[in-house]
Design a protein around this motif. Structure first.
Motif, mmCIF file in Angstrom:
data_model
loop_
_atom_site.group_PDB
_atom_site.id
_atom_site.type_symbol
_atom_site.label_atom_id
_atom_site.label_comp_id
_atom_site.label_asym_id
_atom_site.label_seq_id
_atom_site.Cartn_x
_atom_site.Cartn_y
_atom_site.Cartn_z
ATOM 1 N N ASP A 74 94.615 48.943 -58.486
ATOM 2 C CA ASP A 74 93.625 48.308 -57.608
ATOM 3 C C ASP A 74 92.276 49.016 -57.565
ATOM 4 O OD1 ASP A 74 94.126 50.572 -56.107
ATOM 5 O OD2 ASP A 74 95.008 49.515 -54.404
ATOM 6 N N SER A 75 92.100 50.077 -58.356
ATOM 7 C CA SER A 75 90.816 50.792 -58.503
ATOM 8 C C SER A 75 90.416 51.604 -57.279
ATOM 9 C CB SER A 75 89.678 49.812 -58.863
ATOM 10 O OG SER A 75 89.961 49.133 -60.063
ATOM 11 N N THR A 76 91.340 51.865 -56.357
ATOM 12 C CA THR A 76 90.992 52.645 -55.175
ATOM 13 C C THR A 76 90.495 54.031 -55.551
ATOM 14 O OG1 THR A 76 92.554 51.453 -53.763
ATOM 15 C CG2 THR A 76 91.875 53.643 -53.041
ATOM 16 N N ALA A 118 87.418 53.941 -58.137
ATOM 17 C CA ALA A 118 86.122 53.644 -57.528
ATOM 18 C C ALA A 118 85.474 54.904 -56.968
ATOM 19 C CB ALA A 118 86.281 52.599 -56.423
ATOM 20 N N ARG A 119 86.279 55.849 -56.445
ATOM 21 C CA ARG A 119 85.689 57.095 -55.938
ATOM 22 C C ARG A 119 85.085 57.909 -57.090
ATOM 23 N NH1 ARG A 119 85.514 60.832 -51.435
ATOM 24 N NH2 ARG A 119 84.360 62.586 -52.294
ATOM 25 N N THR A 160 90.146 47.276 -47.681
ATOM 26 C CA THR A 160 89.871 47.146 -49.118
ATOM 27 C C THR A 160 90.876 46.237 -49.813
ATOM 28 O OG1 THR A 160 91.100 49.192 -49.470
ATOM 29 C CG2 THR A 160 88.715 49.349 -49.376
ATOM 30 N N THR A 205 88.901 55.147 -50.178
ATOM 31 C CA THR A 205 88.894 53.686 -50.192
ATOM 32 C C THR A 205 87.536 53.120 -49.803
ATOM 33 O OG1 THR A 205 89.822 53.657 -47.954
ATOM 34 C CG2 THR A 205 91.365 53.453 -49.774
ATOM 35 N N HIS A 223 85.710 52.250 -52.783
ATOM 36 C CA HIS A 223 86.165 50.955 -53.296
ATOM 37 C C HIS A 223 85.376 49.828 -52.629
ATOM 38 C CE1 HIS A 223 88.959 47.532 -53.839
ATOM 39 N NE2 HIS A 223 89.488 48.224 -54.837
ATOM 40 N N GLU A 224 85.122 49.985 -51.327
ATOM 41 C CA GLU A 224 84.317 48.999 -50.601
ATOM 42 C C GLU A 224 82.889 48.972 -51.146
ATOM 43 O OE1 GLU A 224 85.702 46.699 -48.543
ATOM 44 O OE2 GLU A 224 85.453 47.562 -46.540
#
Length: 294
Positions: free
Chosen positions: A113-115, A118-119, A216, A256, A259-260
């Motif tokens: 889910d790329s959580t 993304a960071r 998210t 997360t 991710h947002e």
């Protein structure tokens, strides 16, 4: 919108850089088959469960290098939060060890889910790297598409990345409190944590007064891939977040919430990250705490 082509400015103040923030499995596969220079960063990370390195050793994209989110992408936990910004020299060193160079293409992935990915995407962008993309759907999408994996330790040619901090906007506790009333502050945690019904990690439950809950999990589909930009724009608009307002986001420790930021980026909405997030907010007993849905 074509995720596999360069992305024009989306009105985000330059946050997107020169490439689209996402890449699909077929596009990455084509690049690798053509032997296009790509640094692959495996950042599988679990808040609770076995360390990501164990998943990496069981199988990873050929040529990928494991990056430890706790050790390589964040500073030591403390008053600044559980995943504060690392010192520039430490982040620079970690990325160089992983093979990241100043102008080279970097593709980051996690389980699905790329959580975590993304960071890393946000951190590289914050420290000045403008050619970084997230594999949409992560390792799961890669294997479900029948692409090859490897258990071999990848050989790494050290990179020459130079960390130049401050390239993306950030918030501290004071800035987050102000944005919650003067703009839009999104809380990226699950609804039960936002409402204060449970708090599995931090010592205090609840949320920053005035923040709006935007878990998210609502940014992606059941396959872990991001929703189309138009659906993300609709989702954030319902929460009052548009490109006409100042927007910020936080979560438990700034993972997360990144991710947002990526989802907002896809929607064409610039946003600042409260890196310390709730784990920093609750270290000051003078900071107010809200519970419930409002």
């Amino acid at each position: 919108m074509n995720k596999d082509s360069p992305l024009p400015n989306l009105g985000d103040g330059g946050q997107t850089g020169g490439v689209h923030p996402l890449i699909e499995v077929p596009a990455l596969d084509r690049l690798l088959r053509r032997q296009t220079p790509v640094v692959l960063l495996d950042v599988r990370w679990h808040l609770a469960g076995p360390p990501g390195i164990e998943s990496y050793r069981r199988g990873h994209l050929p040529g990928a290098v494991f990056v430890d989110l706790d050790q390589d992408v964040a500073g030591p936990p403390g008053p600044g939060g559980r995943h504060p910004l690392p010192e520039p020299v430490a982040f620079e060193s970690a990325m160089r060890r992983a093979g990241v160079s100043q102008g080279g293409l970097v593709v980051v992935y996690d389980d699905a889910d790329s959580t975590a990915a993304a960071r890393v995407w946000w951190s590289l962008r914050y420290f000045g790297h403008d050619r970084v993309r997230v594999l949409d759907g992560g390792y799961r999408a890669w294997t479900e598409a029948g692409r090859p994996v490897s258990t071999a330790e990848s050989e790494v040619k050290p990179g020459d990345f130079i960390a130049n901090p401050g390239r993306l906007p950030v918030l501290d506790a004071e800035g987050a409190a102000e944005l919650a009333t003067a703009g839009v502050l999104l809380d990226a945690r699950a609804a039960e944590r936002y409402r204060g019904e449970q708090e599995p990690v931090d010592p205090v439950a609840g949320h920053i007064p005035g923040a709006r809950n935007a878990p998210t999990s609502g940014n992606v589909g059941v396959d872990g891939r991001f929703l189309p930009p138009e659906l993300l724009r609709e989702r954030f608009a319902q929460l009052g977040a548009t490109d006409a307002l100042d927007v910020g986001t936080y979560c438990g420790s700034g993972v997360t919430a990144a991710h947002e930021i990526l989802a907002l980026n896809l929607a064409g909405i610039p946003a600042a990250l409260y890196v310390g997030s709730w784990s920093n907010w609750v270290t000051d007993p003078a900071n107010p705490v809200a519970t419930g849905d409002h």
